[in-house]
Design a protein around this motif. Structure first.
Motif, PDB file in Angstrom:
ATOM      1  N   GLU A  59     -15.893 -34.146 -41.125  1.00  0.00           N
ATOM      2  CA  GLU A  59     -17.193 -34.107 -41.317  1.00  0.00           C
ATOM      3  C   GLU A  59     -17.807 -35.337 -41.343  1.00  0.00           C
ATOM      4  O   GLU A  59     -17.451 -36.199 -42.284  1.00  0.00           O
ATOM      5  N   TYR A  60     -18.831 -35.590 -40.341  1.00  0.00           N
ATOM      6  CA  TYR A  60     -19.420 -36.840 -40.608  1.00  0.00           C
ATOM      7  C   TYR A  60     -21.043 -36.833 -40.515  1.00  0.00           C
ATOM      8  O   TYR A  60     -21.407 -35.595 -39.886  1.00  0.00           O
ATOM      9  N   ILE A  61     -21.561 -37.743 -40.786  1.00  0.00           N
ATOM     10  CA  ILE A  61     -23.208 -37.811 -40.583  1.00  0.00           C
ATOM     11  C   ILE A  61     -23.521 -39.242 -40.038  1.00  0.00           C
ATOM     12  O   ILE A  61     -22.910 -40.151 -40.351  1.00  0.00           O
ATOM     13  N   ARG A  92     -18.880 -40.419 -43.563  1.00  0.00           N
ATOM     14  CA  ARG A  92     -18.327 -39.484 -43.794  1.00  0.00           C
ATOM     15  C   ARG A  92     -19.160 -38.623 -44.704  1.00  0.00           C
ATOM     16  O   ARG A  92     -19.927 -39.253 -45.629  1.00  0.00           O
ATOM     17  N   VAL A  93     -18.923 -37.165 -44.665  1.00  0.00           N
ATOM     18  CA  VAL A  93     -19.604 -36.379 -45.702  1.00  0.00           C
ATOM     19  C   VAL A  93     -19.318 -36.678 -47.110  1.00  0.00           C
ATOM     20  O   VAL A  93     -17.886 -36.740 -47.257  1.00  0.00           O
ATOM     21  N   GLY A  94     -20.262 -36.979 -47.930  1.00  0.00           N
ATOM     22  CA  GLY A  94     -19.828 -37.475 -49.410  1.00  0.00           C
ATOM     23  C   GLY A  94     -20.003 -38.887 -49.484  1.00  0.00           C
ATOM     24  O   GLY A  94     -19.451 -39.522 -50.681  1.00  0.00           O
ATOM     25  N   PHE A  95     -20.510 -39.616 -48.399  1.00  0.00           N
ATOM     26  CA  PHE A  95     -20.637 -41.124 -48.728  1.00  0.00           C
ATOM     27  C   PHE A  95     -21.604 -41.454 -49.975  1.00  0.00           C
ATOM     28  O   PHE A  95     -22.296 -40.750 -50.473  1.00  0.00           O
ATOM     29  N   ARG A  96     -21.353 -43.001 -50.320  1.00  0.00           N
ATOM     30  CA  ARG A  96     -22.200 -43.063 -51.699  1.00  0.00           C
ATOM     31  C   ARG A  96     -23.275 -43.928 -51.557  1.00  0.00           C
ATOM     32  O   ARG A  96     -24.054 -43.647 -52.424  1.00  0.00           O
ATOM     33  N   HIS A  97     -23.355 -44.780 -50.474  1.00  0.00           N
ATOM     34  CA  HIS A  97     -24.476 -45.513 -50.364  1.00  0.00           C
ATOM     35  C   HIS A  97     -24.934 -45.724 -48.889  1.00  0.00           C
ATOM     36  O   HIS A  97     -23.964 -45.627 -48.000  1.00  0.00           O
ATOM     37  N   PRO A  98     -25.792 -46.599 -48.490  1.00  0.00           N
ATOM     38  CA  PRO A  98     -26.164 -46.479 -46.929  1.00  0.00           C
ATOM     39  C   PRO A  98     -25.395 -47.493 -46.325  1.00  0.00           C
ATOM     40  O   PRO A  98     -25.139 -47.520 -45.164  1.00  0.00           O
ATOM     41  N   GLY A 152     -33.595 -42.052 -40.671  1.00  0.00           N
ATOM     42  CA  GLY A 152     -33.319 -40.582 -39.936  1.00  0.00           C
ATOM     43  C   GLY A 152     -31.676 -40.275 -40.193  1.00  0.00           C
ATOM     44  O   GLY A 152     -30.980 -41.445 -40.409  1.00  0.00           O
ATOM     45  N   VAL A 153     -31.300 -38.952 -40.468  1.00  0.00           N
ATOM     46  CA  VAL A 153     -30.108 -38.479 -40.632  1.00  0.00           C
ATOM     47  C   VAL A 153     -29.887 -37.285 -39.608  1.00  0.00           C
ATOM     48  O   VAL A 153     -30.859 -36.765 -39.376  1.00  0.00           O
ATOM     49  N   THR A 154     -28.617 -37.054 -39.641  1.00  0.00           N
ATOM     50  CA  THR A 154     -28.152 -35.716 -38.777  1.00  0.00           C
ATOM     51  C   THR A 154     -27.588 -34.630 -39.957  1.00  0.00           C
ATOM     52  O   THR A 154     -27.308 -35.186 -40.921  1.00  0.00           O
ATOM     53  N   GLU A 155     -27.541 -33.430 -39.448  1.00  0.00           N
ATOM     54  CA  GLU A 155     -26.875 -32.607 -40.392  1.00  0.00           C
ATOM     55  C   GLU A 155     -25.035 -33.010 -39.852  1.00  0.00           C
ATOM     56  O   GLU A 155     -24.833 -33.728 -39.024  1.00  0.00           O
ATOM     57  N   PRO A 156     -24.559 -32.651 -40.850  1.00  0.00           N
ATOM     58  CA  PRO A 156     -22.846 -32.775 -40.655  1.00  0.00           C
ATOM     59  C   PRO A 156     -22.526 -32.101 -39.419  1.00  0.00           C
ATOM     60  O   PRO A 156     -22.868 -31.112 -38.998  1.00  0.00           O
ATOM     61  N   PHE A 157     -21.638 -32.879 -38.700  1.00  0.00           N
ATOM     62  CA  PHE A 157     -21.067 -32.583 -37.519  1.00  0.00           C
ATOM     63  C   PHE A 157     -19.494 -32.693 -37.308  1.00  0.00           C
ATOM     64  O   PHE A 157     -19.147 -33.841 -38.374  1.00  0.00           O
TER      65      PHE A 157
END
Length: 615
Positions: free
Chosen positions: A388-390, A343-349, A403-408
């Motif tokens: 919204e997720y990443i 989720r957008v706003g996650f805290r750690h990996p 690697g990460v994505t932009e929020p979708f």
């Protein structure tokens, strides 16, 4: 203990943090008593939880953390920088009691930031005015002992940039306490600088050569009466001092240059200190916290992330949950790599909603020929509803997000049963649901080697014949975690332990009472039946045996099953041997314990006994 609000400490109320890319936090003297350390070993400590809660809405993710008793170091970064933060390692060095105790010493996090090696070192050095030489020796020991793996920057001072901070405990020499307080009250702090032990040491100790610090334009940060802004009023009346400091050092360009090598051009890496201040508003300690903001300029040595992830702008149907990714040349792929949905706003990996293993059949071929590999999230693993997720590719080799994505956007209809998004974790559907309810929120890291049934760690239900699990917390719409409130009431729809009639018949007067109680409730609507060898039997929930059922007491399913299994196993052995002792064995009693609940004791008393075991 942490304060209620750290907004001003992190400069979140000034707008300065909007442009900040990374935050490093050093703590000293965190509560490390044995009972607190045991709790922190099982759960995240309160300070780390607080900072993650406060920083995650600003898109800061915990990159790494290390703790040595009361000394903690946390490093955060914006989520879109994570693929460019690699080679993350931690270390710690004890210097208390000759190196055997960790109340003093240093902890460090080192990492590559866009190709530049940076080290954060948090120290707690020996106290008292006369221990200046001991502080120098301990710092030299920390620098010598902390060594990192890899081809570059094995020692702390080998890094391109070092930030050194903490409770360094340097004091003010020569001047008496009256003059020091006069200078503070008169705001002529410069008269104290030349007598500061650290300022003196920077020009005389070779180990400190090259370390820089901004001007001390804030009052000394030690020692205060806790809960106030008044300097020490105890009988000891310690002299105020700048014990809490933040310094930095840039690696000398000439270091490591041999014959025939060219000196790098100037300006490759530069550091400017934008702010250096203390925060008098925090009174939870006898120290005042210190903060600094830096602008670090350097030429990026890395332009692309190790893994590039491609995903659609929106997932509105399960079949759209396809993830394509491309690994850079030289990337060290592992069969234990995975792709997490956050989720957008996650805290750690490890704070993912669900994940899928990055195990493409042609992964090696895709890496060699620079082709895109592809994986897909199952419908059960996808969160329901809108949000919204990443996506992030977690590298098991480097223990970091590569690697990460932009929020979708994910817009999937909610299930009719109303299960929450976090309930979908891609687990096998044939698993027992009550086990999932217990364990799903506990473990947030993948379980290598358990591909299909990676959530369940409880014994097989086939071992517990005749037991009926109570409804899961999801079905009841209550909290998943056990709480004191969940142990107070005895729901009227919970199954009971079922004991054959012949066992009850061997219990003497007690068994006769139970048998009469069961017969008297023949027409009652509340009893459970189970098929035993002698036919279906039933036991009233008002009986002592039923009241002692751990399931009635709200204990964890795994613990309940284990204890019932042992208790019924002993009873079955006694029945097989043709006798049964004339006493009652509570299923909640530890193995080998022959005591039973007192006659006529209340469910609350049984609750306290069983809940203590559950904890």
């Amino acid at each position: 203990m942490p304060p209620n609000d750290v907004t001003s400490l992190l400069h979140l109320n000034t707008g300065e943090t909007n442009d900040v890319d990374m935050i490093a936090i050093g703590l000293q003297e965190v509560n490390s008593k044995i009972n607190k350390r045991l709790k922190d070993a099982l759960f995240t400590d309160q300070w780390s939880e607080l900072f993650m809660d406060v920083l995650s809405p600003f898109h800061f993710i915990l990159v790494s953390t290390v703790r040595m008793q009361g000394v903690i170091l946390l490093v955060f970064a914006k989520y879109y920088h994570l693929p460019f933060l690699q080679d993350i390692q931690t270390d710690c060095t004890r210097t208390g009691l000759g190196g055997y105790w960790g109340n003093k010493g240093g902890v460090s996090v080192r990492l590559s930031i866009f190709g530049h090696m940076v080290c954060f070192l948090n120290c707690h050095l020996p106290a008292h005015l006369e221990k200046a030489e001991q502080r120098k020796e301990d710092f030299a020991t920390i620098l010598h002992m902390q060594q990192f793996e890899g081809r570059v920057a094995n020692g702390i001072l080998d890094h391109d940039l070092v930030f050194w901070f903490g409770d360094l405990n340097f004091r003010i020499e020569s001047l008496d306490i009256c003059f020091v307080k006069y200078a503070i009250d008169s705001n002529v702090l410069s008269q104290l600088w030349e007598k500061d032990q650290l300022n003196i040491a920077k020009s005389t100790w070779p180990v400190l050569r090259g370390f820089q610090e901004g001007p001390l334009n804030f009052p000394p940060t030690f020692k205060f009466d806790v809960g106030t802004n008044k300097y020490d009023s105890s009988a000891k009346k310690r002299k105020p001092a700048w014990t809490d400091r933040i310094l930095w050092k840039i690696k000398s360009p000439s270091k490591g240059l041999g014959a025939g090598r060219h000196r790098p051009s100037r300006g490759v890496l530069s550091v400017s200190q934008l702010c250096y201040c203390s925060h008098m508003e925090y009174t939870v300690s006898d120290h005042k916290p210190v903060a600094a903001i830096f602008a670090v300029q350097f030429a990026s040595k890395v332009d692309k992330p190790p893994v590039e992830i491609y995903v659609a702008d929106e997932w509105s149907r399960p079949e759209q949950a396809v993830v394509r990714y491309k690994m850079a040349v030289g990337f060290h792929r592992s069969s234990w790599d995975w792709i997490g949905l956050y989720r957008v706003g996650f805290r750690h990996p490890k704070d993912y909603v669900s994940y899928v293993w990055a195990r493409s059949d042609d992964g090696e071929r895709c890496l060699e020929k620079q082709l895109c590999a592809q994986v897909m999230f199952s419908e059960e693993a996808l969160p329901k509803g809108n949000g919204e997720y990443i996506l992030g590719y977690y590298s098991n080799t480097s223990s970091s997000i590569a690697g990460v994505t932009e929020p979708f956007q994910i817009s999937l209809p909610r299930s009719e049963e109303g299960s929450s998004p976090t309930d979908s974790s891609g687990s096998s559907s044939e698993e027992d649901d009550s086990t999932l309810v217990l364990l799903a929120p506990k473990s947030r890291s993948p379980s290598p080697g358990k591909m299909k049934r990676h959530r369940s760690r409880s014994p097989s239900l086939a071992k517990f014949q005749g037991l009926i699990l109570r409804p899961s917390s999801r079905d009841r719409g209550t909290s998943r975690s056990p709480s004191p409130q969940s142990c107070r009431g005895l729901p009227r729809d919970i199954p009971t332990i079922h004991v054959p009639q012949e066992e009850l018949g061997c219990c003497g007067a007690k068994g006769k009472e139970l048998r009469q109680a069961a017969d008297s409730l023949e027409g009652s609507s509340f009893y459970q039946t189970v098929q035993e060898q002698g036919g279906p039997q039933r036991v009233s929930t008002d009986s002592p045996l039923a009241r002692a059922d751990p399931r009635n007491l709200g204990l964890l399913p795994a613990l309940r099953l284990e204890m019932i299994d042992k208790a019924l196993g002993r009873r079955q052995e006694n029945v097989d041997q043709g006798y049964y002792p004339c006493r009652r064995m509570s299923p909640t009693s530890p193995p080998g314990c022959g005591t039973s609940p007192k006659e006529g004791c209340s469910p609350q008393e049984l609750d306290s006994h069983s809940c203590a075991m559950g904890r």
